[in-house]
Design a protein around this motif. Structure first.
Motif, PDB file in Angstrom:
ATOM      1  N   THR A 137       0.826  -1.208   0.000  1.00 35.47           N
ATOM      2  CA  THR A 137       0.000   0.000   0.000  1.00 35.47           C
ATOM      3  C   THR A 137       0.856   1.252   0.000  1.00 35.47           C
ATOM      4  OG1 THR A 137      -1.882  -1.081   1.089  1.00 35.47           O
ATOM      5  CG2 THR A 137      -1.663   1.315   1.371  1.00 35.47           C
ATOM      6  N   MET A 138       1.769   1.341   0.953  1.00 35.92           N
ATOM      7  CA  MET A 138       2.576   2.550   1.072  1.00 35.92           C
ATOM      8  C   MET A 138       3.618   2.658  -0.041  1.00 35.92           C
ATOM      9  SD  MET A 138       1.151   4.117   3.455  1.00 35.92           S
ATOM     10  CE  MET A 138       0.039   3.782   4.820  1.00 35.92           C
ATOM     11  N   VAL A 141       1.563   3.894  -3.194  1.00 37.82           N
ATOM     12  CA  VAL A 141       1.026   5.247  -2.989  1.00 37.82           C
ATOM     13  C   VAL A 141       2.161   6.266  -2.940  1.00 37.82           C
ATOM     14  CG1 VAL A 141      -0.183   6.749  -1.362  1.00 37.82           C
ATOM     15  CG2 VAL A 141      -1.108   4.480  -1.896  1.00 37.82           C
ATOM     16  N   SER A 142       3.290   5.902  -2.350  1.00 36.17           N
ATOM     17  CA  SER A 142       4.433   6.817  -2.311  1.00 36.17           C
ATOM     18  C   SER A 142       4.908   7.176  -3.713  1.00 36.17           C
ATOM     19  CB  SER A 142       5.592   6.188  -1.520  1.00 36.17           C
ATOM     20  OG  SER A 142       5.259   6.027  -0.160  1.00 36.17           O
ATOM     21  N   PRO A 145       1.157   8.931  -5.994  1.00 32.45           N
ATOM     22  CA  PRO A 145       0.143   9.544  -5.127  1.00 32.45           C
ATOM     23  C   PRO A 145      -1.059  10.096  -5.875  1.00 32.45           C
ATOM     24  CG  PRO A 145       2.072  10.968  -5.323  1.00 32.45           C
ATOM     25  CD  PRO A 145       2.442   9.652  -5.931  1.00 32.45           C
ATOM     26  N   ARG A 150      -6.612   7.675  -0.562  1.00 32.65           N
ATOM     27  CA  ARG A 150      -6.386   7.242   0.817  1.00 32.65           C
ATOM     28  C   ARG A 150      -5.494   6.015   0.812  1.00 32.65           C
ATOM     29  NH1 ARG A 150     -11.639   6.806   3.395  1.00 32.65           N
ATOM     30  NH2 ARG A 150     -11.284   9.025   3.758  1.00 32.65           N
ATOM     31  N   ALA A 151      -4.607   5.932   1.822  1.00 32.35           N
ATOM     32  CA  ALA A 151      -3.737   4.775   2.010  1.00 32.35           C
ATOM     33  C   ALA A 151      -3.865   4.311   3.449  1.00 32.35           C
ATOM     34  CB  ALA A 151      -2.290   5.132   1.690  1.00 32.35           C
ATOM     35  N   TYR A 158       7.930  -0.891   6.230  1.00 33.31           N
ATOM     36  CA  TYR A 158       8.054   0.124   5.194  1.00 33.31           C
ATOM     37  C   TYR A 158       9.469   0.339   4.688  1.00 33.31           C
ATOM     38  CZ  TYR A 158       3.301   0.691   6.727  1.00 33.31           C
ATOM     39  OH  TYR A 158       1.991   0.438   7.041  1.00 33.31           O
ATOM     40  N   LEU A 193       1.644  13.892  -2.444  1.00 33.58           N
ATOM     41  CA  LEU A 193       1.526  12.990  -1.298  1.00 33.58           C
ATOM     42  C   LEU A 193       0.746  13.634  -0.156  1.00 33.58           C
ATOM     43  CD1 LEU A 193       4.881  11.023  -0.816  1.00 33.58           C
ATOM     44  CD2 LEU A 193       2.570  10.091  -0.897  1.00 33.58           C
ATOM     45  N   ILE A 198      -3.284   9.417   4.586  1.00 34.99           N
ATOM     46  CA  ILE A 198      -2.409   8.308   4.954  1.00 34.99           C
ATOM     47  C   ILE A 198      -2.690   7.923   6.400  1.00 34.99           C
ATOM     48  CG2 ILE A 198      -0.018   7.564   5.244  1.00 34.99           C
ATOM     49  CD1 ILE A 198       0.753   9.568   3.051  1.00 34.99           C
ATOM     50  N   SER A 216       6.747   7.249   9.888  1.00 31.88           N
ATOM     51  CA  SER A 216       5.950   8.406  10.297  1.00 31.88           C
ATOM     52  C   SER A 216       6.826   9.648  10.441  1.00 31.88           C
ATOM     53  CB  SER A 216       5.234   8.101  11.613  1.00 31.88           C
ATOM     54  OG  SER A 216       4.541   9.233  12.096  1.00 31.88           O
ATOM     55  N   HIS A 226      -0.386  12.918   8.270  1.00 30.89           N
ATOM     56  CA  HIS A 226      -0.915  11.561   8.243  1.00 30.89           C
ATOM     57  C   HIS A 226      -1.424  11.214   9.635  1.00 30.89           C
ATOM     58  CE1 HIS A 226       3.266  11.324   9.568  1.00 30.89           C
ATOM     59  NE2 HIS A 226       2.922  10.223  10.234  1.00 30.89           N
TER      60      HIS A 226
END
Length: 256
Positions: A137-138, A141-142, A145, A150-151, A158, A193, A198, A216, A226
């Motif tokens: 997912t991340m 999306v990274s 974007p 939504r992620a 990660y 982004l 997120i 984060s 996020h």
């Protein structure tokens, strides 16, 4: 009241709208399968756990956990297959692992998303998954974007150093969210982004907690807002993911 409760339980067991699809992927040069649940709403790409299959969420009844959302036409799930055994979990060189992973992302962006749009033109797109599904997912999306709104990554990891033996270069970085975002300097990409919701729920006793906190911190360092949500205990299993999806599929502040 007893009658109402019984009716609610019966309704919860009714099957949701389900479709099976398979085609030969030009991005991956192999057949790929997926399941669709629901008829309308936000198009939600669901990634399986590590080396998982397109039927993982169905087998774990995750679609039933959010059946109200599906039945009401709020979301439509597209549960995709993986090629993890051909990428990060293979014995190939890290560059080749990365190459296969990026081909998989091409499949999602250039094949799955257009397919979903042909069935449902809702412009809102969600990516979600648990554990290694959260990684996917991340990661996607990274890099893309503009393709997502939504992620939601539940109990994810990660960075990919565990699967590369700490090997890292500019190419492998493309598949490693922490390193990718940390080295992201394109102002427009960062701004894109910032437009994505997120959401990162993680158990405080999960061994992956430090990695989630690192991701984060990297996001905050780039000014990317996020929702970092801490859950008590390990919280790295299907019962907790069922609760998480119910809490956050509608947004970062649902049921707070």
């Amino acid at each position: 009241m007893l009658g109402s409760g019984r009716q609610h339980r019966l309704q919860a067991t009714l099957p949701v709208h389900r479709e099976y699809h398979k085609w030969h992927s030009s991005s991956l040069n192999r057949d790929m399968e997926l399941l669709v649940f629901g008829h309308a709403g936000a198009r939600t790409i669901v990634f399986p756990t590590s080396q998982g299959r397109y039927f993982d969420w169905e087998n774990r009844n995750m679609h039933h956990a959010i059946q109200r959302h599906i039945d009401n036409g709020w979301i439509q799930l597209y549960c995709v297959d993986s090629v993890d055994s051909e990428s990060w979990f293979s014995n190939a060189h890290p560059d080749d692992k990365t190459r296969r992973h990026l081909q998989y992302q091409d499949y999602i962006i250039n094949e799955v998303l257009p397919f979903s749009h042909s069935k449902n033109d809702n412009p809102y797109v969600i990516a979600t998954g648990a554990s290694f599904g959260a990684y996917h997912t991340m990661s996607i999306v990274s890099r893309f974007p503009r393709s997502f709104n939504r992620a939601l990554g539940m109990s994810g990891v990660y960075d990919v150093r565990e699967w590369t033996g700490d090997y890292m270069n500019d190419f492998v970085r493309l598949g490693s969210p922490c390193e990718f975002v940390a080295n992201l300097h394109d102002a427009q990409h960062i701004e894109d982004l910032k437009q994505v919701d997120i959401i990162i729920p993680i158990g405080t006793a999960d061994p992956l907690y430090a990695n989630n906190k690192w991701f984060s911190d990297i996001l905050w360092g780039k000014g990317i807002w996020h929702a970092f949500r801490e859950w008590d205990g390990f919280a790295h299993d299907w019962p907790q993911w069922e609760q998480m999806i119910q809490h956050y599929i509608g947004g970062p502040d649902s049921h707070d």
